[in-house]
Design a protein around this motif. Sequence first.
Motif, PDB file in Angstrom:
ATOM      1  N   ALA A  54       0.800  -1.217   0.000  1.00  0.00           N
ATOM      2  CA  ALA A  54       0.000   0.000   0.000  1.00  0.00           C
ATOM      3  C   ALA A  54       0.835   1.270   0.000  1.00  0.00           C
ATOM      4  CB  ALA A  54      -0.932   0.001   1.213  1.00  0.00           C
ATOM      5  N   PHE A  55       1.807   1.339   0.901  1.00  0.00           N
ATOM      6  CA  PHE A  55       2.537   2.586   1.112  1.00  0.00           C
ATOM      7  C   PHE A  55       4.045   2.490   0.887  1.00  0.00           C
ATOM      8  CE2 PHE A  55      -0.981   2.904   4.465  1.00  0.00           C
ATOM      9  CZ  PHE A  55      -1.859   3.535   3.592  1.00  0.00           C
ATOM     10  N   GLY A  56       4.539   1.290   0.662  1.00  0.00           N
ATOM     11  CA  GLY A  56       5.983   1.130   0.509  1.00  0.00           C
ATOM     12  C   GLY A  56       6.723   1.272   1.828  1.00  0.00           C
ATOM     13  N   LEU A  57       6.017   1.072   2.946  1.00  0.00           N
ATOM     14  CA  LEU A  57       6.633   1.193   4.265  1.00  0.00           C
ATOM     15  C   LEU A  57       7.253  -0.133   4.672  1.00  0.00           C
ATOM     16  CD1 LEU A  57       3.851   3.163   6.176  1.00  0.00           C
ATOM     17  CD2 LEU A  57       5.943   4.079   5.178  1.00  0.00           C
ATOM     18  N   ASP A  58       8.445  -0.059   5.201  1.00  0.00           N
ATOM     19  CA  ASP A  58       9.112  -1.265   5.672  1.00  0.00           C
ATOM     20  C   ASP A  58       9.711  -0.994   7.042  1.00  0.00           C
ATOM     21  OD1 ASP A  58      10.319  -3.668   5.985  1.00  0.00           O
ATOM     22  OD2 ASP A  58      11.803  -3.410   4.409  1.00  0.00           O
ATOM     23  N   SER A  59      10.816  -0.291   7.072  1.00  0.00           N
ATOM     24  CA  SER A  59      11.513  -0.055   8.333  1.00  0.00           C
ATOM     25  C   SER A  59      10.877   1.057   9.179  1.00  0.00           C
ATOM     26  CB  SER A  59      12.976   0.303   8.056  1.00  0.00           C
ATOM     27  OG  SER A  59      13.058   1.473   7.266  1.00  0.00           O
ATOM     28  N   GLN A  60      10.041   1.908   8.572  1.00  0.00           N
ATOM     29  CA  GLN A  60       9.498   3.047   9.324  1.00  0.00           C
ATOM     30  C   GLN A  60       8.514   2.625  10.411  1.00  0.00           C
ATOM     31  OE1 GLN A  60       9.454   2.630   6.019  1.00  0.00           O
ATOM     32  NE2 GLN A  60       9.784   4.545   4.909  1.00  0.00           N
ATOM     33  N   ILE A  61       7.764   1.563  10.145  1.00  0.00           N
ATOM     34  CA  ILE A  61       6.757   1.093  11.098  1.00  0.00           C
ATOM     35  C   ILE A  61       7.082  -0.338  11.507  1.00  0.00           C
ATOM     36  CG2 ILE A  61       4.307   0.595  11.450  1.00  0.00           C
ATOM     37  CD1 ILE A  61       4.872   3.550  11.160  1.00  0.00           C
ATOM     38  N   ARG A  62       7.135  -0.574  12.806  1.00  0.00           N
ATOM     39  CA  ARG A  62       7.364  -1.926  13.305  1.00  0.00           C
ATOM     40  C   ARG A  62       6.034  -2.599  13.609  1.00  0.00           C
ATOM     41  NH1 ARG A  62      12.397  -0.867  17.521  1.00  0.00           N
ATOM     42  NH2 ARG A  62      13.791   0.093  16.000  1.00  0.00           N
ATOM     43  N   LEU A  63       6.058  -3.921  13.615  1.00  0.00           N
ATOM     44  CA  LEU A  63       4.842  -4.693  13.857  1.00  0.00           C
ATOM     45  C   LEU A  63       5.097  -5.715  14.954  1.00  0.00           C
ATOM     46  CD1 LEU A  63       3.926  -5.298  10.123  1.00  0.00           C
ATOM     47  CD2 LEU A  63       2.888  -3.613  11.647  1.00  0.00           C
ATOM     48  N   ARG A  64       4.070  -5.927  15.770  1.00  0.00           N
ATOM     49  CA  ARG A  64       4.186  -6.862  16.889  1.00  0.00           C
ATOM     50  C   ARG A  64       2.860  -7.601  17.039  1.00  0.00           C
ATOM     51  NH1 ARG A  64       5.403  -3.825  22.227  1.00  0.00           N
ATOM     52  NH2 ARG A  64       7.425  -3.591  21.198  1.00  0.00           N
ATOM     53  N   ALA A  65       2.921  -8.908  17.214  1.00  0.00           N
ATOM     54  CA  ALA A  65       1.707  -9.697  17.377  1.00  0.00           C
ATOM     55  C   ALA A  65       1.006  -9.352  18.686  1.00  0.00           C
ATOM     56  CB  ALA A  65       2.030 -11.179  17.328  1.00  0.00           C
ATOM     57  N   SER A  66      -0.319  -9.162  18.604  1.00  0.00           N
ATOM     58  CA  SER A  66      -1.097  -8.864  19.803  1.00  0.00           C
ATOM     59  C   SER A  66      -2.560  -9.202  19.564  1.00  0.00           C
ATOM     60  CB  SER A  66      -0.981  -7.392  20.179  1.00  0.00           C
ATOM     61  OG  SER A  66      -1.834  -7.068  21.260  1.00  0.00           O
ATOM     62  N   THR A  67      -3.205  -9.695  20.599  1.00  0.00           N
ATOM     63  CA  THR A  67      -4.647  -9.925  20.568  1.00  0.00           C
ATOM     64  C   THR A  67      -5.324  -9.117  21.669  1.00  0.00           C
ATOM     65  OG1 THR A  67      -4.371 -11.893  21.958  1.00  0.00           O
ATOM     66  CG2 THR A  67      -4.433 -12.231  19.570  1.00  0.00           C
ATOM     67  N   ALA A  68      -4.673  -8.052  22.099  1.00  0.00           N
ATOM     68  CA  ALA A  68      -5.239  -7.201  23.150  1.00  0.00           C
ATOM     69  C   ALA A  68      -6.607  -6.678  22.711  1.00  0.00           C
ATOM     70  CB  ALA A  68      -4.305  -6.040  23.446  1.00  0.00           C
ATOM     71  N   PRO A  69      -7.624  -6.765  23.566  1.00  0.00           N
ATOM     72  CA  PRO A  69      -8.970  -6.317  23.187  1.00  0.00           C
ATOM     73  C   PRO A  69      -8.997  -4.836  22.815  1.00  0.00           C
ATOM     74  CG  PRO A  69      -9.026  -7.605  25.212  1.00  0.00           C
ATOM     75  CD  PRO A  69      -7.585  -7.315  24.932  1.00  0.00           C
ATOM     76  N   THR A  70      -9.690  -4.515  21.731  1.00  0.00           N
ATOM     77  CA  THR A  70      -9.842  -3.121  21.318  1.00  0.00           C
ATOM     78  C   THR A  70     -11.119  -2.998  20.505  1.00  0.00           C
ATOM     79  OG1 THR A  70      -8.767  -1.247  20.204  1.00  0.00           O
ATOM     80  CG2 THR A  70      -8.482  -3.410  19.185  1.00  0.00           C
ATOM     81  N   THR A  71     -11.869  -1.926  20.725  1.00  0.00           N
ATOM     82  CA  THR A  71     -13.104  -1.709  19.987  1.00  0.00           C
ATOM     83  C   THR A  71     -13.190  -0.257  19.542  1.00  0.00           C
ATOM     84  OG1 THR A  71     -14.351  -1.138  21.995  1.00  0.00           O
ATOM     85  CG2 THR A  71     -14.340  -3.464  21.327  1.00  0.00           C
ATOM     86  N   GLY A  72     -13.842  -0.019  18.407  1.00  0.00           N
ATOM     87  CA  GLY A  72     -14.085   1.330  17.925  1.00  0.00           C
ATOM     88  C   GLY A  72     -12.814   2.092  17.577  1.00  0.00           C
ATOM     89  N   PHE A  73     -12.874   3.413  17.730  1.00  0.00           N
ATOM     90  CA  PHE A  73     -11.752   4.284  17.404  1.00  0.00           C
ATOM     91  C   PHE A  73     -10.627   4.069  18.400  1.00  0.00           C
ATOM     92  CE2 PHE A  73     -10.024   8.828  17.479  1.00  0.00           C
ATOM     93  CZ  PHE A  73      -9.217   8.623  16.374  1.00  0.00           C
TER      94      PHE A  73
END
Length: 210
Positions: A24-43
């Motif tokens: 989508a954006f060509g982003l690689d090193s700028q944004i890191r990703l981490r696995a999580s299933t922490a509950p979250t709803t809405g905004f």
Amino acid sequence: MAIIESVTLEVADPTAARRFYTAAFGLDSQIRLRASTAPTTGFRGFTLALTVSGPATVDGFLDAAVDAGGMLLKPSAKSLWGYGGVVQAPDGTIWKVATSAKKDTGPATREIDEIVLLMGVEDVKASKQFYVGRGLAVAKSFGGKYVEFVADESSPVKLALYKRRGLAKDVGVPADGAGSHRIVLGGTAGPFTDPDGFAWEATSLTSTSA
């Protein structure tokens, strides 16, 4: 001066999310990703914004994001400040792509001029003082409406504060939401959790991204 050294999005599937952000954006090193299933709803209380050179580039990024599986929240359109649109990634993160230019001066590119993390807070003035107290320097401030902090050249994003309800309205979603923000900031100011529940940790640009 304290700075942001990393931005980590907590997602259910880091591999799928990385595939989306690259396409989508060509982003690689700028944004890191981490696995999580922490509950979250809405905004989730924040958006990430890409500032680009012109309307054609805005449209190109939004089209690529939709083609990669994103959901268009606000089609690109002209406004008083320029031209932009909003898309939601499959992991739930909301992205705004915008330019201050209302007309193109060249062909579309895949270049991003700036990445801005807009955090929606209940009290902009109080949050501003909180962050100033932890070493962040203010670049721009408009009373209780908006604050932008100084970004070091090594920082992947610029941090700004906006009223939560105003930010939700800007990206076209209800302001209600609960649970985890699903974002963690790393930098020289951490570790701590700010008044609106945004978490910071001590980290380094030299560590490996997911």
